[in-house]
Design an enzyme around this catalytic site. Structure first.
Site, PDB file in Angstrom:
ATOM      1  CB  THR A   1       6.449   4.815  -2.745  1.00 51.60           C
ATOM      2  OG1 THR A   1       6.306   5.326  -4.060  1.00 51.60           O
ATOM      3  CG2 THR A   1       5.173   4.123  -2.326  1.00 51.60           C
TER       4      THR A   1
ATOM      5  N   GLY B   1       9.198   3.133  -7.654  1.00 52.52           N
ATOM      6  CA  GLY B   1       8.982   3.351  -9.079  1.00 52.52           C
ATOM      7  C   GLY B   1       8.882   2.062  -9.875  1.00 52.52           C
TER       8      GLY B   1
END
Length: 565
Positions: free
Chosen positions: A373, A456
């Site tokens: 991300t 995560g």
């Protein structure tokens, strides 16, 4: 692994004591000073993206314009973590309304795909790559929704810096080159990936110039023709044809029907500050649940890095993640009792389950009646602050890269469960459980810190740790991010791949925790293991109302930069 041997790890190794303090000064350690500025600030995981954001604000753009521009740049420069094939979540502080506004830009599963299809074809889990885990990408819709409410420049102007970099090229940074190299062998089998995301079949090397003219054309089209160019125009038709030709189920109709949504962020008060997260289908409220449980302990008497600190944190995390596995899902299909989950009364009930002397091996969800991300944050001269997170999920995503478009689709659908009746069971047109979460802290009704910590299941754990570092341990914005982190792994997973936790899981402690702490935790029954790099990536901007300044901090474990003017 060389990526973990950062200045932080070295200094923390030399640190004398549980607080990972500098051994000479005795103060909390930081890899660099905080950054101060009066007019604007940006903190991203890539220095060039940070500069793009600042340039947009210098030209009169808002913090939202800057965030979109930086996100576009990161999709080009850090495709290992994000891109327009993925989803987006954001929290915006609006100085005009003096309110926080949340946006859930997550996409839904293809309507032509069903749980029965997976079962009939022998799947027990959705694979991590290829066409099957692909869901509708929500990032572009998120850009236009945010821009429509808070933008000042035209979208063409906002995307122009990335269009130039995509055509002219930019040097690849070190950490990104490393993760790119890991992804290429895994994803090269999927059509369109090798042609658009390798240099003759290999990943670009550190310092090598990378260009993506296909992405430049795509972004130019979006900037010129608007949101519908992506979801209803020729781009959508190209996507439809690509998936039809390659065994996928995503269709033009799925793209045309997509719509993200404005949501009200959810908060809890932690020792006088309000911490805000986006409600499910994301996992943000897990951070609030952790903090609610921990507020019952007096951390003014519990040192950072002590066995008691780590033990209480890990046990609170186990409790929150048991609820995460049971209740967090797309609220259109499985509404979560959010108010109950983040209430003080519920936290008090759950807190009673923590044994101060022993690690829990198994944790049940409460009984209620009801990957990879990027994170970035920006702030402008008018007081607008943006907390934005965007992702392709696992690594560079699914590997599915439609020819000529220059981006990779996310594999977020891997988070669905192929079990009837599960909250995250696959259904057509459903949003999967989401890991990416932006965060915000207000104090006395005023904006204080816009921050996030990607990675995560580490994200809510990291959010809670940052808040504790700032509030309980008195660290400044950079110290709060550089302090060694705790990660517990092994809780039951919302995606259903992990059986119920029965062994207490594993505690990973970043370099910097003293061996006395590790020994004491082992005596309490914790299993401690060394791990390379699962500790997330942090960016933050704080507002100093007394001095009229912004304060920026950037993750020492990434390639990023905080800067302002």
């Amino acid at each position: 692994m060389r990526l973990t041997l950062t200045a932080l790890a070295l200094a923390a190794t030399l640190a004398g004591g549980a607080a990972a303090a500098d051994r000479i000064t005795g103060l909390p350690f930081a890899t660099r000073s905080e950054v101060y500025a009066t007019e604007a600030m940006a903190a991203t995981s890539h220095p060039l993206a940070t500069q793009v954001a600042l340039d947009v604000m210098r030209r009169g753009g808002s913090a939202v314009d800057a965030a979109i521009a930086a996100n576009a740049a990161l999709g080009l420069m850090e495709p290992t973590g994000n891109g327009i094939g993925g989803d987006l979540f954001a929290i915006v502080w609006d100085p005009k309304t003096k309110k926080l506004h949340g946006y859930n830009g997550s996409g839904r599963s293809p309507r032509a795909l069903s749980l029965k299809w997976f079962q009939d074809n022998g799947y027990e889990d959705i694979p991590p790559h290829g066409p099957l885990p692909v869901t509708v990408p929500g990032a572009v819709d998120g850009w236009f929704a945010l821009h429509g409410r808070f933008g000042r420049l035209s979208m063409a102007e906002v995307l122009a810096p990335t269009v130039r970099y995509a055509r002219q090229g930019h040097p690849v940074h070190d950490t990104i080159a490393y993760y790119w190299g890991r992804s290429v062998p895994v994803l090269s089998k999927w059509p369109g990936f090798t042609e658009q995301f390798t240099v003759g079949g290999r990943a670009p090397r550190t310092g090598e110039i990378w260009k993506n003219p296909n992405l430049a054309n795509t972004l130019e089209t979006i900037g010129r023709e608007g949101r519908d160019a992506f979801y209803k125009g020729d781009i959508a038709r190209s996507i439809d044809a690509y998936f039809k030709a390659n065994g996928g189920f995503l269709r033009y109709e799925d793209l045309a029907a997509h719509q993200g949504e404005w949501v009200d962020p959810v908060s809890t008060n932690y020792r006088g500050v309000d911490v805000w997260e986006i409600p499910p289908n994301g996992q943000g409220i897990a951070a609030l649940q952790i903090l609610n449980v921990l507020e019952g302990y007096d951390f003014s008497k519990i040192p950072f890095g002590s066995a008691e600190h780590v033990h209480l944190f890990v046990e609170a995390k186990k409790l929150a993640f048991a609820d995460r596995a049971r209740y967090y899902a797309d609220p259109a299909f499985h509404p979560a009792p959010v108010a109950k989950l983040v209430s003080e009364d519920y936290a008090a009930e759950r807190r009673k389950l923590i044994n101060p002397d022993r690690a829990a091996r198994a944790v049940d969800a409460g009984i209620l009646q009801d990957g990879d991300t990027i994170y970035l944050t920006t702030a402008d001269k008018d007081g607008m602050m943006v907390s934005l997170i965007q992702s392709n999920y696992r690594g560079m995503g699914s590997g599915m890269a439609p020819p000529g478009l220059g981006f990779i689709f996310q594999d977020r659908g891997e988070q669905f469960v192929l079990k009837p009746g599960h909250p995250n069971s696959f259904e057509p047109g459903k949003r999967p459980f989401h890991t990416i979460i932006p965060a915000f802290i207000t104090k006395d009704g005023k904006p204080w810190v816009s921050f996030g910590l990607m990675g995560g299941a580490m994200q809510p754990q990291g959010h809670a740790q940052i808040v504790m570092n700032l509030v309980d341990f008195g660290m400044n914005l950079q110290e709060a991010g550089d302090a060694p982190r705790i990660q517990h792994d092994g809780s039951t997973d919302p995606a259903g791949r992990m059986l119920e936790m029965t062994d207490g899981g594993v505690v990973n402690l970043e370099t910097g925790f003293p061996y006395e702490t590790i020994r004491a935790l082992m005596r309490k029954g914790h299993r401690i293991e060394f791990a390379d790099g699962p500790y997330g990536g942090y960016q933050a901007i704080a507002r100093d109302h007394a001095n009229g300044t912004y304060i920026g901090a950037s993750e020492s474990r990434k390639d990023g930069q905080a800067a302002g003017y």
